[in-house]
Design an enzyme around this catalytic site. Structure first.
Site, PDB file in Angstrom:
ATOM      1  N   ARG A 227     -23.037 -27.501  12.769  1.00 28.11           N
ATOM      2  CA  ARG A 227     -24.565 -28.342  13.923  1.00 28.11           C
ATOM      3  C   ARG A 227     -24.316 -28.660  14.796  1.00 28.11           C
ATOM      4  NH1 ARG A 227     -27.642 -27.691   9.254  1.00 28.11           N
ATOM      5  NH2 ARG A 227     -28.216 -29.493   8.376  1.00 28.11           N
ATOM      6  N   HIS A 275     -29.741 -20.035  14.282  1.00 31.88           N
ATOM      7  CA  HIS A 275     -29.594 -21.287  12.728  1.00 31.88           C
ATOM      8  C   HIS A 275     -30.288 -20.685  11.177  1.00 31.88           C
ATOM      9  CE1 HIS A 275     -29.553 -25.797  11.109  1.00 31.88           C
ATOM     10  NE2 HIS A 275     -30.173 -25.145  10.275  1.00 31.88           N
TER      11      HIS A 275
HETATM   12  P1  NAP Z   1     -19.325 -31.401   1.974  1.00 31.36           P
HETATM   13  O1  NAP Z   1     -19.557 -30.433   0.384  1.00 31.36           O
HETATM   14  O2  NAP Z   1     -20.132 -32.512   2.115  1.00 31.36           O
HETATM   15  O3  NAP Z   1     -18.483 -30.597   2.993  1.00 31.36           O
HETATM   16  C1  NAP Z   1     -17.739 -31.518   3.502  1.00 31.36           C
HETATM   17  C2  NAP Z   1     -16.156 -31.261   3.968  1.00 31.36           C
HETATM   18  O4  NAP Z   1     -16.812 -31.433   5.723  1.00 31.36           O
HETATM   19  C3  NAP Z   1     -15.237 -32.282   3.200  1.00 31.36           C
HETATM   20  O5  NAP Z   1     -14.588 -31.456   2.721  1.00 31.36           O
HETATM   21  C4  NAP Z   1     -15.450 -33.283   3.894  1.00 31.36           C
HETATM   22  O6  NAP Z   1     -13.967 -34.235   3.148  1.00 31.36           O
HETATM   23  C5  NAP Z   1     -15.108 -33.100   6.055  1.00 31.36           C
HETATM   24  N1  NAP Z   1     -15.548 -33.713   6.902  1.00 31.36           N
HETATM   25  C6  NAP Z   1     -16.431 -34.911   6.582  1.00 31.36           C
HETATM   26  N2  NAP Z   1     -16.059 -35.334   7.681  1.00 31.36           N
HETATM   27  C7  NAP Z   1     -14.805 -35.040   8.051  1.00 31.36           C
HETATM   28  C8  NAP Z   1     -14.503 -36.089   9.156  1.00 31.36           C
HETATM   29  N3  NAP Z   1     -14.599 -37.172   9.429  1.00 31.36           N
HETATM   30  N4  NAP Z   1     -12.838 -35.725   8.499  1.00 31.36           N
HETATM   31  C9  NAP Z   1     -12.391 -34.259   7.889  1.00 31.36           C
HETATM   32  N5  NAP Z   1     -13.173 -33.463   7.353  1.00 31.36           N
HETATM   33  C10 NAP Z   1     -14.312 -33.976   6.681  1.00 31.36           C
HETATM   34  O7  NAP Z   1     -20.717 -30.368   2.838  1.00 31.36           O
HETATM   35  P2  NAP Z   1     -21.396 -29.094   2.403  1.00 31.36           P
HETATM   36  O8  NAP Z   1     -22.809 -28.814   1.039  1.00 31.36           O
HETATM   37  O9  NAP Z   1     -20.028 -27.428   2.563  1.00 31.36           O
HETATM   38  O10 NAP Z   1     -21.962 -28.840   4.465  1.00 31.36           O
HETATM   39  C11 NAP Z   1     -21.439 -28.646   5.458  1.00 31.36           C
HETATM   40  C12 NAP Z   1     -22.432 -28.344   6.487  1.00 31.36           C
HETATM   41  O11 NAP Z   1     -23.242 -27.305   6.912  1.00 31.36           O
HETATM   42  C13 NAP Z   1     -24.116 -29.392   6.084  1.00 31.36           C
HETATM   43  O12 NAP Z   1     -23.510 -30.893   6.694  1.00 31.36           O
HETATM   44  C14 NAP Z   1     -24.472 -28.989   7.074  1.00 31.36           C
HETATM   45  O13 NAP Z   1     -24.656 -29.825   8.458  1.00 31.36           O
HETATM   46  C15 NAP Z   1     -24.102 -27.110   7.126  1.00 31.36           C
HETATM   47  N6  NAP Z   1     -25.571 -26.230   7.317  1.00 31.36           N
HETATM   48  C16 NAP Z   1     -25.220 -25.621   8.021  1.00 31.36           C
HETATM   49  C17 NAP Z   1     -26.747 -24.199   7.683  1.00 31.36           C
HETATM   50  C18 NAP Z   1     -26.635 -23.059   8.725  1.00 31.36           C
HETATM   51  O14 NAP Z   1     -27.460 -22.464   8.053  1.00 31.36           O
HETATM   52  N7  NAP Z   1     -26.050 -23.169   9.896  1.00 31.36           N
HETATM   53  C19 NAP Z   1     -26.114 -24.451   6.084  1.00 31.36           C
HETATM   54  C20 NAP Z   1     -26.062 -24.747   5.276  1.00 31.36           C
HETATM   55  C21 NAP Z   1     -25.304 -26.214   5.708  1.00 31.36           C
HETATM   56  P3  NAP Z   1     -14.342 -34.386   2.347  1.00 31.36           P
HETATM   57  O15 NAP Z   1     -14.372 -33.664   1.140  1.00 31.36           O
HETATM   58  O16 NAP Z   1     -12.702 -34.923   2.149  1.00 31.36           O
HETATM   59  O17 NAP Z   1     -15.111 -35.031   1.701  1.00 31.36           O
HETATM   60  C1  GLV Z   2     -29.419 -26.363   6.508  1.00 31.82           C
HETATM   61  O1  GLV Z   2     -29.013 -26.191   8.133  1.00 31.82           O
HETATM   62  C2  GLV Z   2     -28.801 -27.084   5.714  1.00 31.82           C
HETATM   63  O2  GLV Z   2     -27.695 -28.338   6.716  1.00 31.82           O
HETATM   64  O3  GLV Z   2     -28.914 -26.815   4.354  1.00 31.82           O
END
Ligand code: NAP
Ligand code: GLV
Length: 312
Positions: A227, A275
């Site tokens: 983000r 994005h």
């Molecule tokens: P997720 O499975 O919830 O993974 C988030 C990771 O971040 C987890 O390992 C979590 O730790 C860690 N984390 C969160 N807060 C933290 C902190 N304060 N300190 C250290 N580690 C922390 O999420 P995801 O599905 O991988 O997605 C991640 C992000 O990608 C989404 O939230 C979204 O904003 C972004 N995204 C972007 C796009 C795009 O097109 N650009 C597409 C999809 C997603 P724990 O495992 O210990 O909980």
């Molecule tokens: C895209 O940004 C998502 O959070 O899936």
């Protein structure tokens, strides 16, 4: 009405990309849109991306809210969100695959000096640039969750040296893991290419700042596919201009679309993408929605629930 209605709210995408998949799976569902929402107390399910603050609180019979993305920051930022209503986010192999492709593409881009090679081409200069072998390049994944771990698996197969940083301890074969605030500094010290895949929460807002960049090895590159709120843009520009950082790929921005006047558009060491790292697949998403509604009808909890205390 047995099932209640489903409302699409502030999804920001053409509805016709989404509704046919749901109609095929659940032809019985009464699907409504913001233009014609009908009675609020008939709506049991809501699909949202960036809902207007207060709009979900105005739906008194909600059973589940479906985030159209993996990131739920725009939904949980609404202080009026009715927290007794489960919020389900996207966890899907198609999304993980898209993000993995984006991360691998950009890690290779910076590792294999593609940015410099393209500059040389523009100057019609024939000059070879050596790159280290992949096993000499340390890739650090900030946010070692669903998407971070999927990207790590693909990068591992290319022989990169992997590390991951998360909130809680993790174990992953062939990946050095770090966690918590005390793990951040040692994680950063050894990341030649830093990939941000964190959720945006109060604890991660502005994390990509001057202090963090100073902890990275000289010549490091940064890829932010999470983000825009993670990044302090002026700090990045300073770290690039000083030469401490070699380059950055940015997919997400504090203001989207990125305003034409933003200096990142034309910065010589920055790659901007709109994005588009990983978009939710309509068919997969609607299958998840239909499956979840069936689960809820059967008295089972929805899947992929957001923990409101953590904010992701
Ligand atoms: P997720 O499975 O919830 O993974 C988030 C990771 O971040 C987890 O390992 C979590 O730790 C860690 N984390 C969160 N807060 C933290 C902190 N304060 N300190 C250290 N580690 C922390 O999420 P995801 O599905 O991988 O997605 C991640 C992000 O990608 C989404 O939230 C979204 O904003 C972004 N995204 C972007 C796009 C795009 O097109 N650009 C597409 C999809 C997603 P724990 O495992 O210990 O909980
Ligand atoms: C895209 O940004 C998502 O959070 O899936």
């Amino acid at each position: 009405m047995a099932n209640g209605a489903l409302l699409f709210q502030s999804i920001g995408y053409p509805l016709e990309l989404w509704t046919p998949h749901l109609a095929r799976l659940r032809p019985d569902l009464d699907v409504r849109t913001e233009d014609n929402p009908g009675r609020a107390d008939e709506i049991h399910y809501c699909i949202a991306w960036k809902p207007k603050p207060g709009s979900l609180a105005a739906l008194p019979a909600l059973k589940v809210v479906f985030s159209m993305g993996a990131g739920v920051d725009a939904i949980v930022a609404d202080a009026t969100y009715p927290r007794h209503v489960p919020l389900s986010r996207v966890v899907d192999p198609t999304l993980s695959q898209s993000m993995t492709e984006y991360v691998v593409m950009n890690v290779l881009y910076w590792h294999r000096r593609m940015h410099d090679l393209q500059s040389l081409q523009r100057l019609r200069k024939w000059r070879q640039i050596a790159s280290p072998r992949a096993e000499q390049v340390r890739v650090g994944i900030l946010g070692f969750g669903v998407l971070g771990q999927a990207a790590a698996t693909a990068l591992k197969a290319l022989n990169y040296r992997l590390s991951g940083w998360s909130q809680t301890p993790k174990q992953a074969p062939g990946v050095t893991t770090f966690h918590g605030s005390e793990g951040l500094e040692p994680f950063l010290r050894q990341a030649d290419i830093l990939v941000c895949l964190l959720p945006l929460t109060p604890g991660t807002h502005g994390i990509l700042d001057a202090r963090l960049f100073a902890s990275l090895p000289p010549g490091a590159c940064v890829i932010n596919a999470a983000r825009g709120g993670h990044l302090v843009e002026d700090d990045l520009i300073r770290a690039l201009d000083k030469g401490h950082l070699r380059g950055a790929t940015l997919d997400v921005f504090a203001t989207e679309p990125l305003p034409e006047t933003n200096p990142l558009w034309v910065h010589p060491k920055v790659v901007v993408t709109p994005h588009s790292a990983a978009a939710t697949d309509p068919a997969a998403f609607m299958a998840h929605v239909a499956r979840t509604i069936t689960r809820v009808d059967e008295g089972l909890p929805p899947e992929n629930l957001v923990d409101f205390a953590r904010g992701y």
